[in-house]
Design a protein around this motif. Structure first.
Motif, short mmCIF file in Angstrom:
data_model
loop_
_atom_site.label_atom_id
_atom_site.label_comp_id
_atom_site.label_asym_id
_atom_site.label_seq_id
_atom_site.Cartn_x
_atom_site.Cartn_y
_atom_site.Cartn_z
N ILE A 86 58.98 11.39 53.39
CA ILE A 86 58.05 11.00 52.33
C ILE A 86 58.10 11.98 51.16
CG2 ILE A 86 55.62 10.63 51.73
CD1 ILE A 86 55.16 9.72 54.62
N SER A 87 58.02 13.27 51.45
CA SER A 87 57.84 14.27 50.38
C SER A 87 59.14 14.76 49.78
CB SER A 87 57.07 15.48 50.92
OG SER A 87 55.69 15.20 50.98
N TYR A 88 60.27 14.55 50.47
CA TYR A 88 61.52 15.13 49.98
C TYR A 88 62.63 14.09 49.82
CZ TYR A 88 59.26 19.60 50.88
OH TYR A 88 58.39 20.65 50.87
N GLN A 89 63.10 13.55 50.94
CA GLN A 89 64.30 12.73 50.87
C GLN A 89 64.13 11.49 49.98
OE1 GLN A 89 66.28 11.63 54.45
NE2 GLN A 89 67.28 13.60 54.61
N PHE A 90 63.03 10.78 50.15
CA PHE A 90 62.85 9.54 49.40
C PHE A 90 61.92 9.70 48.20
CE2 PHE A 90 64.46 8.09 53.44
CZ PHE A 90 65.28 7.03 53.09
N ALA A 91 61.55 10.94 47.88
CA ALA A 91 60.67 11.17 46.74
C ALA A 91 61.25 10.66 45.42
CB ALA A 91 60.32 12.66 46.63
N PRO A 92 62.56 10.83 45.15
CA PRO A 92 63.09 10.31 43.87
C PRO A 92 62.95 8.80 43.72
CG PRO A 92 64.62 11.89 44.82
CD PRO A 92 63.58 11.61 45.87
N LEU A 93 62.87 8.08 44.83
CA LEU A 93 62.81 6.62 44.73
C LEU A 93 61.50 6.13 44.13
CD1 LEU A 93 64.47 5.21 47.97
CD2 LEU A 93 65.43 5.50 45.69
N ILE A 94 60.43 6.93 44.18
CA ILE A 94 59.18 6.47 43.59
C ILE A 94 59.31 6.34 42.07
CG2 ILE A 94 57.77 7.37 45.46
CD1 ILE A 94 57.05 9.73 43.69
N LEU A 95 60.30 7.03 41.49
CA LEU A 95 60.52 6.91 40.05
C LEU A 95 61.07 5.55 39.67
CD1 LEU A 95 62.06 10.41 39.22
CD2 LEU A 95 59.68 9.68 39.03
N LEU A 96 61.56 4.80 40.65
CA LEU A 96 62.06 3.46 40.36
C LEU A 96 60.94 2.53 39.89
CD1 LEU A 96 64.53 2.82 43.32
CD2 LEU A 96 65.10 3.30 40.94
N VAL A 97 59.71 2.80 40.31
CA VAL A 97 58.60 1.91 39.94
C VAL A 97 58.31 1.98 38.45
CG1 VAL A 97 56.18 1.36 40.30
CG2 VAL A 97 57.63 1.94 42.25
N PRO A 98 57.99 3.16 37.87
CA PRO A 98 57.77 3.18 36.42
C PRO A 98 59.01 2.79 35.62
CG PRO A 98 57.84 5.41 37.29
CD PRO A 98 57.77 4.49 38.47
N LEU A 99 60.19 3.12 36.13
CA LEU A 99 61.42 2.70 35.44
C LEU A 99 61.52 1.18 35.38
CD1 LEU A 99 64.20 3.35 34.21
CD2 LEU A 99 65.11 3.40 36.54
N ALA A 100 61.29 0.52 36.52
CA ALA A 100 61.39 -0.94 36.56
C ALA A 100 60.30 -1.60 35.72
CB ALA A 100 61.31 -1.42 38.01
#
Length: 268
Positions: A86-100
């Protein structure tokens, strides 16, 4: 600068979003997936795995900063897995939401209006180019940032509830930097890319497909972390945010130069 005109553009574009299913559906589905389903899934995965072999955990823990590693090693193995995911490996993926969100709204606001033949009527009004540009920027960026920040708050609360782990491991400092600084920057970057693409491409779907390439670096970072090359610490997160903001300003400046009503009318 007449702010009343800018506000009118923002209201008009946001009203169009509410009426557009191709835009509205991603705005609902993506936050549910990334801000709710992912933390729940990773938290439950850690609980179900229970005892994880040290050989599987060791590469992940070894890639963490020393301070975080010491705190993580005090947790149960299942909690360790959930926190790392949650906090490290997949953290960059949450940026896909504002980008999209930003790219979808901006693409509908520019290319979508051309397809609906409503852009021409707007461009012949007395509104100035900079007022129109600012209105389009705010209409795309503000919802993206608000959705990203509120969704991240929900994600953090859900992650803590499911895993039983709180700060500073969940959410971690890199995660909070990506949320606080990265989300506005990535939204502006996506918007700038849409402005540049819309100056050359006519259709909404074409703009969305080309702007979707911006997600590839985020996916690449996730793959690199999953392979054990590194895990993002606060320094890498801060550096990434600075790079994103610099790129966003550069692309927005170039987009503003291309955002001329004569050129938009010729393309439409």
């Amino acid at each position: 600068m007449h702010w009343q005109r800018v506000r009118a553009i923002v209201r008009k574009d946001l009203l169009a979003v509410r009426r557009s299913r191709p835009v509205l559906v991603p705005l609902i589905v993506l936050p549910l997936v990334f801000f709710l389903a992912m933390p729940v899934g990773f938290g439950l995965l850690g609980r179900f795995l229970g005892e994880v072999p040290d050989s599987e955990l060791e590469p992940l823990i070894r890639a963490l900063p020393a301070a975080d590693r010491a705190q993580l090693e005090r947790l149960e193995p299942g909690q360790q897995i959930a926190v790392v995911l949650i906090s490290y490996q997949f953290a960059p993926l949450i940026l896909l939401v504002p980008l999209a969100v930003a790219t979808a709204i901006a693409a509908d606001s520019l290319a979508g209006e051309r397809e609906r033949r409503t852009l021409e009527a707007l461009l012949v009004t007395p509104i100035r180019d900079e007022e129109l540009f600012l209105g389009k920027v705010l209409a795309a960026v503000l919802p993206a940032v608000v959705i990203g920040w509120l969704g991240s708050l929900v994600s953090a609360v859900v992650g803590i509830a499911v895993t039983g782990v709180g700060p500073p491991l969940l959410p971690s400092p890199p995660w909070m930097l990506l949320v606080g600084l990265g989300m506005p920057g990535i939204a502006l970057l996506g918007l700038g890319a849409v402005v540049l693409i819309s100056a050359r491409v006519r259709g909404f779907q074409e703009v969305m497909q080309l702007s979707g390439l911006l997600a590839m670096p985020l996916i690449g970072v996730m793959v690199a972390q999953a392979s054990g090359l590194f895990l993002i610490d606060w320094r890498l997160a801060l550096l990434g945010c600075v790079v994103v903001w610099a790129a966003a300003f550069g692309i927005l400046r170039a987009g503003r130069r291309l955002f001329q009503r004569e050129a938009l009318l010729r393309l439409g």
